[in-house]
Design a protein around this motif. Structure first.
Motif, mmCIF file in Angstrom:
data_model
loop_
_atom_site.group_PDB
_atom_site.id
_atom_site.type_symbol
_atom_site.label_atom_id
_atom_site.label_comp_id
_atom_site.label_asym_id
_atom_site.label_seq_id
_atom_site.Cartn_x
_atom_site.Cartn_y
_atom_site.Cartn_z
ATOM 1 N N GLY A 12 71.096 -31.109 50.530
ATOM 2 C CA GLY A 12 70.189 -30.138 49.941
ATOM 3 C C GLY A 12 70.486 -28.696 50.282
ATOM 4 O O GLY A 12 69.785 -27.802 49.829
ATOM 5 N N ILE A 13 71.510 -28.422 51.114
ATOM 6 C CA ILE A 13 71.831 -27.050 51.503
ATOM 7 C C ILE A 13 73.301 -26.785 51.189
ATOM 8 O O ILE A 13 74.182 -27.512 51.632
ATOM 9 C CB ILE A 13 71.572 -26.811 53.010
ATOM 10 C CG1 ILE A 13 70.102 -27.002 53.327
ATOM 11 C CG2 ILE A 13 72.013 -25.408 53.411
ATOM 12 C CD1 ILE A 13 69.776 -26.881 54.795
ATOM 13 N N ASP A 14 73.552 -25.748 50.417
ATOM 14 C CA ASP A 14 74.917 -25.335 50.127
ATOM 15 C C ASP A 14 75.295 -24.236 51.109
ATOM 16 O O ASP A 14 74.807 -23.108 51.030
ATOM 17 C CB ASP A 14 75.007 -24.833 48.684
ATOM 18 C CG ASP A 14 76.430 -24.587 48.243
ATOM 19 O OD1 ASP A 14 77.349 -24.846 49.050
ATOM 20 O OD2 ASP A 14 76.620 -24.144 47.095
ATOM 21 N N LEU A 15 76.170 -24.585 52.062
ATOM 22 C CA LEU A 15 76.514 -23.637 53.121
ATOM 23 C C LEU A 15 77.299 -22.438 52.596
ATOM 24 O O LEU A 15 77.249 -21.358 53.191
ATOM 25 C CB LEU A 15 77.308 -24.346 54.223
ATOM 26 C CG LEU A 15 76.510 -25.370 55.032
ATOM 27 C CD1 LEU A 15 77.398 -26.029 56.076
ATOM 28 C CD2 LEU A 15 75.316 -24.727 55.709
ATOM 29 N N ASP A 16 78.005 -22.602 51.486
ATOM 30 C CA ASP A 16 78.705 -21.462 50.897
ATOM 31 C C ASP A 16 77.714 -20.399 50.418
ATOM 32 O O ASP A 16 77.910 -19.204 50.645
ATOM 33 C CB ASP A 16 79.587 -21.907 49.727
ATOM 34 C CG ASP A 16 80.824 -22.656 50.185
ATOM 35 O OD1 ASP A 16 81.196 -22.506 51.373
ATOM 36 O OD2 ASP A 16 81.399 -23.390 49.370
ATOM 37 N N VAL A 17 76.649 -20.838 49.783
ATOM 38 C CA VAL A 17 75.633 -19.897 49.303
ATOM 39 C C VAL A 17 74.922 -19.229 50.475
ATOM 40 O O VAL A 17 74.682 -18.012 50.465
ATOM 41 C CB VAL A 17 74.621 -20.609 48.372
ATOM 42 C CG1 VAL A 17 73.480 -19.682 48.015
ATOM 43 C CG2 VAL A 17 75.320 -21.118 47.139
ATOM 44 N N VAL A 18 74.620 -20.000 51.505
ATOM 45 C CA VAL A 18 73.980 -19.433 52.697
ATOM 46 C C VAL A 18 74.901 -18.391 53.326
ATOM 47 O O VAL A 18 74.455 -17.318 53.745
ATOM 48 C CB VAL A 18 73.616 -20.547 53.706
ATOM 49 C CG1 VAL A 18 73.134 -19.960 55.019
ATOM 50 C CG2 VAL A 18 72.572 -21.478 53.131
ATOM 51 N N GLY A 19 76.193 -18.672 53.375
ATOM 52 C CA GLY A 19 77.156 -17.720 53.926
ATOM 53 C C GLY A 19 77.221 -16.431 53.128
ATOM 54 O O GLY A 19 77.250 -15.337 53.699
ATOM 55 N N TRP A 20 77.248 -16.551 51.786
ATOM 56 C CA TRP A 20 77.267 -15.350 50.949
ATOM 57 C C TRP A 20 75.995 -14.528 51.126
ATOM 58 O O TRP A 20 76.034 -13.294 51.146
ATOM 59 C CB TRP A 20 77.460 -15.712 49.473
ATOM 60 C CG TRP A 20 78.873 -16.076 49.149
ATOM 61 C CD1 TRP A 20 79.353 -17.319 48.874
ATOM 62 C CD2 TRP A 20 79.989 -15.199 49.088
ATOM 63 N NE1 TRP A 20 80.698 -17.261 48.634
ATOM 64 C CE2 TRP A 20 81.123 -15.961 48.750
ATOM 65 C CE3 TRP A 20 80.148 -13.833 49.270
ATOM 66 C CZ2 TRP A 20 82.383 -15.411 48.609
ATOM 67 C CZ3 TRP A 20 81.419 -13.274 49.128
ATOM 68 C CH2 TRP A 20 82.513 -14.065 48.802
ATOM 69 N N ILE A 21 74.872 -15.198 51.259
ATOM 70 C CA ILE A 21 73.598 -14.493 51.465
ATOM 71 C C ILE A 21 73.613 -13.752 52.807
ATOM 72 O O ILE A 21 73.184 -12.594 52.899
ATOM 73 C CB ILE A 21 72.407 -15.470 51.373
ATOM 74 C CG1 ILE A 21 72.261 -15.959 49.935
ATOM 75 C CG2 ILE A 21 71.125 -14.825 51.879
ATOM 76 C CD1 ILE A 21 71.266 -17.089 49.772
ATOM 77 N N LEU A 22 74.124 -14.411 53.852
ATOM 78 C CA LEU A 22 74.194 -13.746 55.157
ATOM 79 C C LEU A 22 75.150 -12.556 55.139
ATOM 80 O O LEU A 22 74.865 -11.516 55.745
ATOM 81 C CB LEU A 22 74.615 -14.747 56.234
ATOM 82 C CG LEU A 22 73.578 -15.791 56.625
ATOM 83 C CD1 LEU A 22 74.176 -16.780 57.615
ATOM 84 C CD2 LEU A 22 72.351 -15.134 57.212
ATOM 85 N N MET A 23 76.280 -12.692 54.449
ATOM 86 C CA MET A 23 77.205 -11.557 54.347
ATOM 87 C C MET A 23 76.580 -10.406 53.565
ATOM 88 O O MET A 23 76.748 -9.231 53.932
ATOM 89 C CB MET A 23 78.519 -11.997 53.695
ATOM 90 C CG MET A 23 79.393 -12.814 54.612
ATOM 91 S SD MET A 23 81.065 -13.057 53.989
ATOM 92 C CE MET A 23 80.780 -14.127 52.609
ATOM 93 N N GLY A 32 78.226 -15.289 58.220
ATOM 94 C CA GLY A 32 78.331 -15.617 56.805
ATOM 95 C C GLY A 32 79.751 -15.947 56.394
ATOM 96 O O GLY A 32 79.996 -16.873 55.615
ATOM 97 N N ALA A 33 80.720 -15.209 56.930
ATOM 98 C CA ALA A 33 82.121 -15.492 56.618
ATOM 99 C C ALA A 33 82.547 -16.843 57.173
ATOM 100 O O ALA A 33 83.288 -17.586 56.516
ATOM 101 C CB ALA A 33 83.010 -14.379 57.175
#
Length: 80
Positions: free
Chosen positions: A26-37, A13-14
Motif C-alpha cells: 500500500g505504500i510506494d516508496l518512490d513517491v514518498v521519496g519524491w515528496i520528501l525531496m 528522499g533520494a
C-alpha cells in the motif's frame, strides 16, 4: 525548517527513490521519496529567503551618526 533539516529530507528522499528497492503493502516508496525531496527543496528555498531578509540592513535616517568626544579628567580624585 533549517538548512540541515532540508538537506536531510533531500538525502532521505533520494535514498528512498533511487537506492532502495523494497516494496511495502500500500505504500510506494518512490513517491514518498519524491515528496520528501520536494519538501527538502522547498525548505531550502524558504530558508534562504528568510535568511536573506534577516541580513538586510535597514536605516531609518539619512543623517550621519554624531560622535561625541570623551575625555578622561585626571585632576579629580577617583571615588572611594
Amino acid at each position: 525548517m533549517g538548512i540541515g533539516t532540508s538537506i536531510f529530507l533531500l538525502a532521505l528522499g533520494a535514498i528512498l527513490t533511487f537506492a532502495l528497492d523494497a516494496t511495502l503493502a500500500g505504500i510506494d516508496l518512490d513517491v514518498v521519496g519524491w515528496i520528501l525531496m520536494a519538501a527538502g527543496v522547498l525548505g531550502l528555498i524558504m530558508t534562504t529567503l528568510v535568511w536573506g531578509r534577516r541580513r538586510t540592513v535597514v536605516s531609518t535616517s539619512d543623517e550621519p551618526v554624531e560622535y561625541r568626544r570623551v575625555e578622561e579628567r585626571r585632576d579629580i580624585a577617583p571615588p572611594l
